[in-house]
Design an enzyme around this catalytic site. Structure first.
Site, PDB file in Angstrom:
ATOM      1  CG  ASP A   1       0.307  -3.925   2.128  1.00 18.88           C
ATOM      2  OD1 ASP A   1      -0.165  -4.591   3.137  1.00 18.88           O
ATOM      3  OD2 ASP A   1       0.827  -3.239   2.294  1.00 18.88           O
TER       4      ASP A   1
ATOM      5  CG  ASP B   1      -0.487   0.174   2.554  1.00 21.77           C
ATOM      6  OD1 ASP B   1       0.958  -0.108   2.506  1.00 21.77           O
ATOM      7  OD2 ASP B   1      -1.090   0.270   3.469  1.00 21.77           O
TER       8      ASP B   1
ATOM      9  CD  GLU C   1       7.461  -0.660   7.785  1.00 23.26           C
ATOM     10  OE1 GLU C   1       6.675  -1.081   7.354  1.00 23.26           O
ATOM     11  OE2 GLU C   1       7.941   0.576   7.502  1.00 23.26           O
TER      12      GLU C   1
ATOM     13  CD  GLU D   1       0.127  -1.490   7.995  1.00 24.97           C
ATOM     14  OE1 GLU D   1      -0.021  -0.931   8.858  1.00 24.97           O
ATOM     15  OE2 GLU D   1       0.926  -1.184   6.999  1.00 24.97           O
TER      16      GLU D   1
HETATM   17  O1  KIV Z   1       3.464  -1.250   1.775  1.00 26.66           O
HETATM   18  C1  KIV Z   1       4.550  -1.648   1.611  1.00 26.66           C
HETATM   19  O2  KIV Z   1       5.559  -1.156   0.860  1.00 26.66           O
HETATM   20  C2  KIV Z   1       5.053  -2.288   2.930  1.00 26.66           C
HETATM   21  C3  KIV Z   1       6.271  -2.886   3.071  1.00 26.66           C
HETATM   22  C4  KIV Z   1       7.326  -1.713   3.451  1.00 26.66           C
HETATM   23  C5  KIV Z   1       6.624  -3.979   3.761  1.00 26.66           C
HETATM   24  O3  KIV Z   1       4.341  -2.558   3.669  1.00 26.66           O
END
Ligand code: KIV
Length: 311
Positions: free
Chosen positions: A109, A70, A208, A141
């Site tokens: 995502d 995302d 992260e 998440e």
């Molecule tokens: O959205 C994204 O690019 C992410 C990565 C940084 C893991 O969640």
């Protein structure tokens, strides 16, 4: 632990049963590959991609996991956080990436609000990524508080990539993009989250923005492969946002980013060169132009000559 939900982890090749044995890509990365890599201590590589061309390059380079993150919101669509990006936007880009990817394991995502308002809504949205986007897994998440959702997704046969630590969708709740897990209580909470996700059967876990010592402890403790970003070298794999890696962003990179190219400068130079040539009348030249066939050119010359004679 995580192995309960993925009984095929570590399955011998001769035990594999497929109804598509002819033409099957034997090198295709699957959830089993990720688990095998962890058990063999082989580092897992992961990059984001948001479009067909970039995804092709990433896939052809042999990167194991491709995440349609995302982060699309910021690096491609120009939003100032990940919060505004929609399901439709994420699906649109997931489909473009799907058309390019042959070998890597493709993860989409789930955007903010696509899984925050209820388990049913979360499953409905996740199935869209699989059914219409061609994703092989979804990422969400959060830790313990998302376990009901992870369970429901796993029950719906959708592999889940977890994501804990600095979770950008919580930017307002966290009070900014800050490194997480710096106190004993925070470390304990992170470990609890990691173990809960591992038990629920996530196929891998993004860590992260946490101290490397904490990421190392989590990596040693969970069965699922950990994929770090700003989490030090002890994780089972590493992920970066592709735009950071190639230098296609407009902000100062975070400490953990290693820039492997300056594509932004290369593009700026090319654009400036085009502008200069057009303004100076140097583009296109004759070799870059199409020409009439000889007989049509001769006939046209005749027509023009007759017209000139009449005038
Ligand atoms: O959205 C994204 O690019 C992410 C990565 C940084 C893991 O969640």
């Amino acid at each position: 632990m995580g192995y309960r939900r993925y009984p095929h982890r570590g399955t011998a090749l001769e035990d594999k049963v497929s109804i598509t044995s002819i033409g099957e890509n034997r090198h295709k990365v699957t959830t089993a590959t990720l688990a095998e890599k962890k058990s063999r201590r082989e580092p897992i590589t992961c990059l984001t991609a948001y479009d067909y061309a970039t995804a092709r390059l990433v896939d052809e380079a042999g990167i194991d996991l491709i995440l349609v993150g995302d982060s699309l919101a910021q690096v491609v669509l120009g939003y100032d956080s990940t919060l505004p990006v929609t399901m439709d936007e994420m699906l649109h880009h997931t489909r473009a990436v799907r058309r390019a990817v042959k070998r890597a394991f493709l993860v989409a995502d789930m955007p903010y609000a696509s899984y925050h308002v209820g388990v049913k809504e979360a499953v409905r949205n996740a199935t869209k990524f699989v059914k219409y986007g061609g994703a092989e897994a979804v990422k969400i998440e959060g830790g313990e508080k998302r376990i009901d959702i992870v369970n429901a997704l796993v029950d719906a046969e959708i592999p889940v990539m977890g994501h804990i630590g600095l979770t950008p969708q919580s930017v307002n709740a966290m009070g900014g993009y800050k490194v997480q897990g710096k106190t004993l209580t925070a470390i304990e909470n992170l470990m609890r989250d990691a173990l809960a996700l591992d038990n629920a059967g996530v196929c891998c876990l993004v860590l992260e923005g946490i101290p490397r010592e904490v990421a190392a402890m989590i990596t040693a403790e969970v069965g699922t492969p950990t994929i770090g970003i700003g989490a030090g070298p002890e994780c089972d794999g590493q992920v970066l946002v592709i735009n950071d890696l190639i230098g296609m962003t407009f902000t100062n990179p975070a400490k953990f980013v290693r820039r492997y190219a300056d594509v932004g400068s290369v593009m700026s130079e090319a654009i400036a060169g085009f502008k200069q040539d057009v303004v100076a009348g140097n583009y296109p030249n004759d070799a870059e132009s199409y020409h009439l066939p000889k007989d049509t050119a001769a006939a046209l010359d005749d027509v023009l000559a007759r017209k000139r004679a009449i005038r």
